[in-house]
Design a protein around this motif. Structure first.
Motif, PDB file in Angstrom:
ATOM      1  N   PRO A  11      11.502  17.128   5.811  1.00  0.00           N
ATOM      2  CA  PRO A  11      10.697  15.931   5.596  1.00  0.00           C
ATOM      3  C   PRO A  11       9.739  15.701   6.765  1.00  0.00           C
ATOM      4  CG  PRO A  11      12.894  15.309   6.299  1.00  0.00           C
ATOM      5  CD  PRO A  11      12.862  16.822   6.223  1.00  0.00           C
ATOM      6  N   ILE A  12       8.543  15.264   6.430  1.00  0.00           N
ATOM      7  CA  ILE A  12       7.550  14.884   7.443  1.00  0.00           C
ATOM      8  C   ILE A  12       7.051  13.495   7.046  1.00  0.00           C
ATOM      9  CG2 ILE A  12       5.357  15.457   8.543  1.00  0.00           C
ATOM     10  CD1 ILE A  12       5.875  18.408   7.705  1.00  0.00           C
ATOM     11  N   THR A  13       7.165  12.537   7.953  1.00  0.00           N
ATOM     12  CA  THR A  13       6.828  11.148   7.652  1.00  0.00           C
ATOM     13  C   THR A  13       5.786  10.622   8.622  1.00  0.00           C
ATOM     14  OG1 THR A  13       9.041  10.741   6.766  1.00  0.00           O
ATOM     15  CG2 THR A  13       7.776   8.802   7.431  1.00  0.00           C
ATOM     16  N   VAL A  14       4.842   9.865   8.086  1.00  0.00           N
ATOM     17  CA  VAL A  14       3.857   9.150   8.900  1.00  0.00           C
ATOM     18  C   VAL A  14       3.850   7.699   8.453  1.00  0.00           C
ATOM     19  CG1 VAL A  14       2.425  11.161   9.430  1.00  0.00           C
ATOM     20  CG2 VAL A  14       1.931   9.811   7.380  1.00  0.00           C
ATOM     21  N   LEU A  15       3.445   6.825   9.373  1.00  0.00           N
ATOM     22  CA  LEU A  15       3.393   5.393   9.119  1.00  0.00           C
ATOM     23  C   LEU A  15       2.037   4.842   9.514  1.00  0.00           C
ATOM     24  CD1 LEU A  15       6.737   4.401  10.896  1.00  0.00           C
ATOM     25  CD2 LEU A  15       6.419   4.697   8.437  1.00  0.00           C
ATOM     26  N   ALA A  16       1.639   3.771   8.834  1.00  0.00           N
ATOM     27  CA  ALA A  16       0.426   3.044   9.227  1.00  0.00           C
ATOM     28  C   ALA A  16       0.614   1.586   8.846  1.00  0.00           C
ATOM     29  CB  ALA A  16      -0.805   3.617   8.536  1.00  0.00           C
ATOM     30  N   ARG A  17      -0.043   0.742   9.557  1.00  0.00           N
ATOM     31  CA  ARG A  17       0.015  -0.694   9.306  1.00  0.00           C
ATOM     32  C   ARG A  17      -1.336  -1.153   8.769  1.00  0.00           C
ATOM     33  NH1 ARG A  17       2.335  -2.331  13.810  1.00  0.00           N
ATOM     34  NH2 ARG A  17       4.269  -2.947  12.837  1.00  0.00           N
ATOM     35  N   THR A  18      -1.295  -2.051   7.785  1.00  0.00           N
ATOM     36  CA  THR A  18      -2.498  -2.681   7.279  1.00  0.00           C
ATOM     37  C   THR A  18      -2.268  -4.185   7.212  1.00  0.00           C
ATOM     38  OG1 THR A  18      -4.036  -2.862   5.413  1.00  0.00           O
ATOM     39  CG2 THR A  18      -1.779  -2.264   4.871  1.00  0.00           C
ATOM     40  N   SER A  19      -3.339  -4.947   7.308  1.00  0.00           N
ATOM     41  CA  SER A  19      -3.224  -6.407   7.212  1.00  0.00           C
ATOM     42  C   SER A  19      -3.097  -6.855   5.762  1.00  0.00           C
ATOM     43  CB  SER A  19      -4.432  -7.077   7.874  1.00  0.00           C
ATOM     44  OG  SER A  19      -5.619  -6.696   7.213  1.00  0.00           O
ATOM     45  N   ALA A  20      -3.316  -5.946   4.804  1.00  0.00           N
ATOM     46  CA  ALA A  20      -3.145  -6.272   3.386  1.00  0.00           C
ATOM     47  C   ALA A  20      -1.661  -6.421   3.072  1.00  0.00           C
ATOM     48  CB  ALA A  20      -3.745  -5.169   2.515  1.00  0.00           C
ATOM     49  N   GLY A  21      -1.341  -7.305   2.159  1.00  0.00           N
ATOM     50  CA  GLY A  21       0.034  -7.452   1.705  1.00  0.00           C
ATOM     51  C   GLY A  21       0.462  -6.230   0.909  1.00  0.00           C
ATOM     52  N   PRO A  22       1.771  -6.044   0.720  1.00  0.00           N
ATOM     53  CA  PRO A  22       2.255  -4.866   0.003  1.00  0.00           C
ATOM     54  C   PRO A  22       1.643  -4.679  -1.388  1.00  0.00           C
ATOM     55  CG  PRO A  22       4.081  -5.938   1.099  1.00  0.00           C
ATOM     56  CD  PRO A  22       2.886  -6.849   1.254  1.00  0.00           C
ATOM     57  N   ALA A  23       1.544  -5.739  -2.170  1.00  0.00           N
ATOM     58  CA  ALA A  23       1.005  -5.601  -3.532  1.00  0.00           C
ATOM     59  C   ALA A  23      -0.453  -5.156  -3.502  1.00  0.00           C
ATOM     60  CB  ALA A  23       1.160  -6.907  -4.306  1.00  0.00           C
ATOM     61  N   ASP A  24      -1.259  -5.738  -2.584  1.00  0.00           N
ATOM     62  CA  ASP A  24      -2.670  -5.352  -2.486  1.00  0.00           C
ATOM     63  C   ASP A  24      -2.816  -3.924  -1.981  1.00  0.00           C
ATOM     64  OD1 ASP A  24      -3.622  -7.779  -3.414  1.00  0.00           O
ATOM     65  OD2 ASP A  24      -3.855  -8.623  -1.406  1.00  0.00           O
ATOM     66  N   ALA A  25      -2.057  -3.556  -0.955  1.00  0.00           N
ATOM     67  CA  ALA A  25      -2.133  -2.197  -0.408  1.00  0.00           C
ATOM     68  C   ALA A  25      -1.747  -1.183  -1.487  1.00  0.00           C
ATOM     69  CB  ALA A  25      -1.227  -2.059   0.813  1.00  0.00           C
ATOM     70  N   PHE A  26      -0.689  -1.474  -2.224  1.00  0.00           N
ATOM     71  CA  PHE A  26      -0.239  -0.593  -3.302  1.00  0.00           C
ATOM     72  C   PHE A  26      -1.317  -0.454  -4.370  1.00  0.00           C
ATOM     73  CE2 PHE A  26       1.631   0.203  -7.411  1.00  0.00           C
ATOM     74  CZ  PHE A  26       2.562   1.191  -7.170  1.00  0.00           C
ATOM     75  N   ARG A  27      -1.890  -1.582  -4.802  1.00  0.00           N
ATOM     76  CA  ARG A  27      -2.888  -1.600  -5.877  1.00  0.00           C
ATOM     77  C   ARG A  27      -4.100  -0.739  -5.534  1.00  0.00           C
ATOM     78  NH1 ARG A  27      -7.237  -4.328  -5.943  1.00  0.00           N
ATOM     79  NH2 ARG A  27      -6.591  -5.792  -4.344  1.00  0.00           N
ATOM     80  N   ILE A  28      -4.467  -0.688  -4.256  1.00  0.00           N
ATOM     81  CA  ILE A  28      -5.625   0.097  -3.829  1.00  0.00           C
ATOM     82  C   ILE A  28      -5.246   1.554  -3.586  1.00  0.00           C
ATOM     83  CG2 ILE A  28      -7.353   0.361  -1.994  1.00  0.00           C
ATOM     84  CD1 ILE A  28      -7.077  -2.790  -1.674  1.00  0.00           C
ATOM     85  N   LEU A  29      -4.088   1.792  -2.981  1.00  0.00           N
ATOM     86  CA  LEU A  29      -3.727   3.157  -2.601  1.00  0.00           C
ATOM     87  C   LEU A  29      -3.222   4.009  -3.768  1.00  0.00           C
ATOM     88  CD1 LEU A  29      -2.127   4.265   0.666  1.00  0.00           C
ATOM     89  CD2 LEU A  29      -1.386   5.283  -1.470  1.00  0.00           C
ATOM     90  N   ALA A  30      -2.443   3.453  -4.672  1.00  0.00           N
ATOM     91  CA  ALA A  30      -1.838   4.265  -5.741  1.00  0.00           C
ATOM     92  C   ALA A  30      -2.880   5.073  -6.525  1.00  0.00           C
ATOM     93  CB  ALA A  30      -0.982   3.413  -6.665  1.00  0.00           C
ATOM     94  N   PRO A  31      -4.009   4.483  -6.942  1.00  0.00           N
ATOM     95  CA  PRO A  31      -4.991   5.271  -7.700  1.00  0.00           C
ATOM     96  C   PRO A  31      -6.134   5.824  -6.844  1.00  0.00           C
ATOM     97  CG  PRO A  31      -5.535   2.964  -7.889  1.00  0.00           C
ATOM     98  CD  PRO A  31      -4.291   3.055  -7.026  1.00  0.00           C
ATOM     99  N   ILE A  32      -5.949   5.907  -5.535  1.00  0.00           N
ATOM    100  CA  ILE A  32      -7.038   6.255  -4.610  1.00  0.00           C
ATOM    101  C   ILE A  32      -7.698   7.589  -4.970  1.00  0.00           C
ATOM    102  CG2 ILE A  32      -5.750   7.541  -2.848  1.00  0.00           C
ATOM    103  CD1 ILE A  32      -7.171   5.487  -0.831  1.00  0.00           C
ATOM    104  N   ASP A  33      -8.969   7.681  -4.704  1.00  0.00           N
ATOM    105  CA  ASP A  33      -9.744   8.907  -4.928  1.00  0.00           C
ATOM    106  C   ASP A  33      -9.339   9.931  -3.860  1.00  0.00           C
ATOM    107  OD1 ASP A  33     -11.648  10.928  -5.132  1.00  0.00           O
ATOM    108  OD2 ASP A  33     -13.369   9.570  -5.046  1.00  0.00           O
ATOM    109  N   LEU A  34      -8.625  10.964  -4.269  1.00  0.00           N
ATOM    110  CA  LEU A  34      -8.102  11.963  -3.320  1.00  0.00           C
ATOM    111  C   LEU A  34      -9.212  12.655  -2.534  1.00  0.00           C
ATOM    112  CD1 LEU A  34      -5.330  13.645  -5.518  1.00  0.00           C
ATOM    113  CD2 LEU A  34      -5.132  11.670  -3.980  1.00  0.00           C
ATOM    114  N   THR A  35     -10.407  12.772  -3.108  1.00  0.00           N
ATOM    115  CA  THR A  35     -11.509  13.453  -2.414  1.00  0.00           C
ATOM    116  C   THR A  35     -12.007  12.648  -1.216  1.00  0.00           C
ATOM    117  OG1 THR A  35     -13.267  12.514  -3.804  1.00  0.00           O
ATOM    118  CG2 THR A  35     -12.240  14.568  -4.560  1.00  0.00           C
TER     119      THR A  35
END
Length: 177
Positions: A11-35
């Motif tokens: 396993p290789i794990t990385v972490l990052a912090r954002t000021s967005a709440g979990p629901a907002d961060a999830f909503r933006i990241l889950a369908p993110i444009d991989l390119t």
């Protein structure tokens, strides 16, 4: 199932912090444009396009084929999806050098509350080919971790930029693992 409890994975794990709440961060990241987040560097190709998507990327069972800048590809299948909390996926059928190192990868994103913001935890769990674990766990690991951390930084910048109250200080919200 690609990985079982009997497998010796890396396993290789990385972490990052954002000021967005979990629901907002999830909503933006889950369908993110991989390119936009998986860019080529001196060691690894970037994602050039995504093809053959089946279903929407918001429920287990969806799959797609990321195509890399070096002409290779991989099959990505969404295996778990818990709205606002996290998702997991498997990467199999590598056509690049990773095919010689791993049978596949289980990826997982978790969105953990952190005050008014979120800590995003991203893990790539490699299932090495027989006799190749030492390469994945040894010389490959720090190189891949740096690549993941760079991609996660770009993801956080996109999350921060998508929020109206953001003033573009995503770099100040980061923490490496």
């Amino acid at each position: 199932m690609l990985i079982t409890s009997a497998d010796r994975t890396v396993p290789i794990t990385v972490l990052a912090r954002t000021s967005a709440g979990p629901a907002d961060a999830f909503r933006i990241l889950a369908p993110i444009d991989l390119t936009r987040v998986f860019l080529a560097d001196r060691l690894f190709p970037g994602v050039a396009a995504v093809a053959d998507q089946t279903g929407t990327w918001d429920r287990a069972g969806a799959s797609r084929r990321p195509r890399f800048t070096d002409g290779t590809s991989v099959t990505e299948s969404l295996t778990e999806y818990v709205d606002g909390r996290g998702f997991a996926y498997e990467l199999t059928g590598f056509t690049n050098a990773l095919a010689t190192l791993a049978l596949g990868v289980r990826g997982e994103f978790s969105f953990l509350p952190d005050g008014e913001g979120t800590i995003i935890r991203w893990t790539y769990e490699f299932k090495p080919r027989p006799g190749r674990r030492w390469i994945v766990a040894g010389p490959f690991r720090p190189l891949w971790q740096r690549y993941m951390q760079s991609a996660l930084r770009r993801m956080v910048a996109i999350i921060e930029g998508a929020r109206p109250e953001s003033i573009g200080e995503a770099g100040h919200h980061l923490r490496g693992a």
